[in-house]
Write an enzyme that holds these catalytic residues in place. Structure first.
Site, short mmCIF file in Angstrom:
data_model
loop_
_atom_site.label_atom_id
_atom_site.label_comp_id
_atom_site.label_asym_id
_atom_site.label_seq_id
_atom_site.Cartn_x
_atom_site.Cartn_y
_atom_site.Cartn_z
N TYR A 82 0.80 -1.23 0.00
CA TYR A 82 0.00 0.00 0.00
C TYR A 82 0.83 1.28 0.00
O TYR A 82 0.26 2.37 -0.06
CB TYR A 82 -0.95 0.00 1.21
CG TYR A 82 -1.88 -1.19 1.20
CD1 TYR A 82 -2.88 -1.30 0.25
CD2 TYR A 82 -1.75 -2.21 2.13
CE1 TYR A 82 -3.73 -2.40 0.22
CE2 TYR A 82 -2.59 -3.31 2.13
CZ TYR A 82 -3.58 -3.40 1.17
OH TYR A 82 -4.42 -4.47 1.15
N ASN A 142 -12.87 4.30 -1.52
CA ASN A 142 -12.00 3.15 -1.33
C ASN A 142 -12.63 2.36 -0.19
O ASN A 142 -12.46 2.69 0.98
CB ASN A 142 -10.57 3.56 -0.98
CG ASN A 142 -9.65 2.36 -0.87
OD1 ASN A 142 -10.10 1.23 -0.72
ND2 ASN A 142 -8.35 2.61 -0.92
N HIS A 172 -15.23 -6.38 -1.52
CA HIS A 172 -15.41 -7.77 -1.91
C HIS A 172 -16.53 -8.48 -1.15
O HIS A 172 -16.85 -9.62 -1.47
CB HIS A 172 -14.10 -8.54 -1.70
CG HIS A 172 -12.90 -7.74 -2.08
ND1 HIS A 172 -12.63 -7.37 -3.39
CD2 HIS A 172 -11.92 -7.18 -1.32
CE1 HIS A 172 -11.52 -6.64 -3.40
NE2 HIS A 172 -11.08 -6.51 -2.16
N HIS A 222 -8.66 1.83 -5.48
CA HIS A 222 -7.84 0.92 -4.67
C HIS A 222 -6.39 1.27 -4.90
O HIS A 222 -5.97 1.52 -6.04
CB HIS A 222 -8.10 -0.54 -5.05
CG HIS A 222 -9.51 -0.95 -4.79
ND1 HIS A 222 -9.96 -1.25 -3.54
CD2 HIS A 222 -10.56 -1.05 -5.63
CE1 HIS A 222 -11.25 -1.53 -3.62
NE2 HIS A 222 -11.64 -1.42 -4.87
N LEU A 223 -5.62 1.29 -3.84
CA LEU A 223 -4.20 1.62 -3.93
C LEU A 223 -3.44 0.57 -4.73
O LEU A 223 -2.60 0.89 -5.56
CB LEU A 223 -3.60 1.76 -2.53
CG LEU A 223 -4.20 2.90 -1.69
CD1 LEU A 223 -3.89 2.70 -0.22
CD2 LEU A 223 -3.69 4.23 -2.19
N SER A 224 -3.75 -0.70 -4.46
CA SER A 224 -3.09 -1.80 -5.17
C SER A 224 -3.97 -2.26 -6.32
O SER A 224 -5.16 -1.93 -6.39
CB SER A 224 -2.83 -2.97 -4.21
OG SER A 224 -4.06 -3.53 -3.79
N ARG A 274 -9.98 -11.05 -4.06
CA ARG A 274 -9.97 -9.60 -4.27
C ARG A 274 -10.37 -9.21 -5.69
O ARG A 274 -10.55 -8.04 -5.99
CB ARG A 274 -8.59 -9.03 -3.96
CG ARG A 274 -8.19 -9.17 -2.51
CD ARG A 274 -6.89 -8.43 -2.24
NE ARG A 274 -6.30 -8.84 -0.99
CZ ARG A 274 -6.58 -8.32 0.20
NH1 ARG A 274 -7.47 -7.37 0.30
NH2 ARG A 274 -5.96 -8.75 1.28
#
Length: 149
Positions: A23, A74, A80, A100-102, A111
């Protein structure tokens, strides 16, 4: 001035220290400051809120109607699992950009599923904290007269 709500879900209060290899090291305070400054440069008023509680996030989405013109969300792990967040988004009829950061599609299989995406204007993932600014740009464009559909 057009008002946007930036809403952060569970565990995002730990940004900067929680799994920095996934992250990053940017803190939530830094993300919020960047969102506010970036929003101002685009003629947007930005309000930021974080909660680890699903019901509080639902309440914030409900309260956004009539106050804000869009939401950057976010939802963290609730992405999910939460039909409640999906239904809240559907009920307020505001444009939502999921962030989403990732890159959630390059991580664990669980995910890969988003209950938010089908009711969102769009999804931005994998760009770290920059994703929030991209989401603000997307909402600004969508809400502008030229972006109206």
């Amino acid at each position: 001035m057009t008002s946007i709500l930036v809403l952060h879900g569970p565990n995002l209060n730990l940004l900067g220290t929680r799994q920095p290899e996934v992250y990053g090291t940017t803190t939530l305070e830094m993300v919020n400051s960047a969102c506010i400054a970036h929003g101002q440069s685009r003629g947007l008023s930005v309000a930021c809120l974080q909660s680890n509680h699903e019901g509080a996030l639902v309440d914030a989405i409900h309260a956004a109607k009539g106050v804000h013109r869009g939401i950057v969300l976010n939802a963290g792990a609730y992405t999910h699992t939460s039909i409640a967040l999906r239904d809240a988004i559907s009920s307020v009829e505001l444009p939502v950009v999921e962030v989403h950061l990732s890159n959630i599609h390059a991580r664990e299989a669980f995910r890969h599923v988003s209950h938010i995406a089908p009711v969102a204007l769009g999804q931005i993932c994998g760009f770290g904290a920059q994703g929030y600014l991209l989401a603000l740009d997307a909402l600004a464009a969508h809400l502008s007269p030229e972006g109206a559909r």
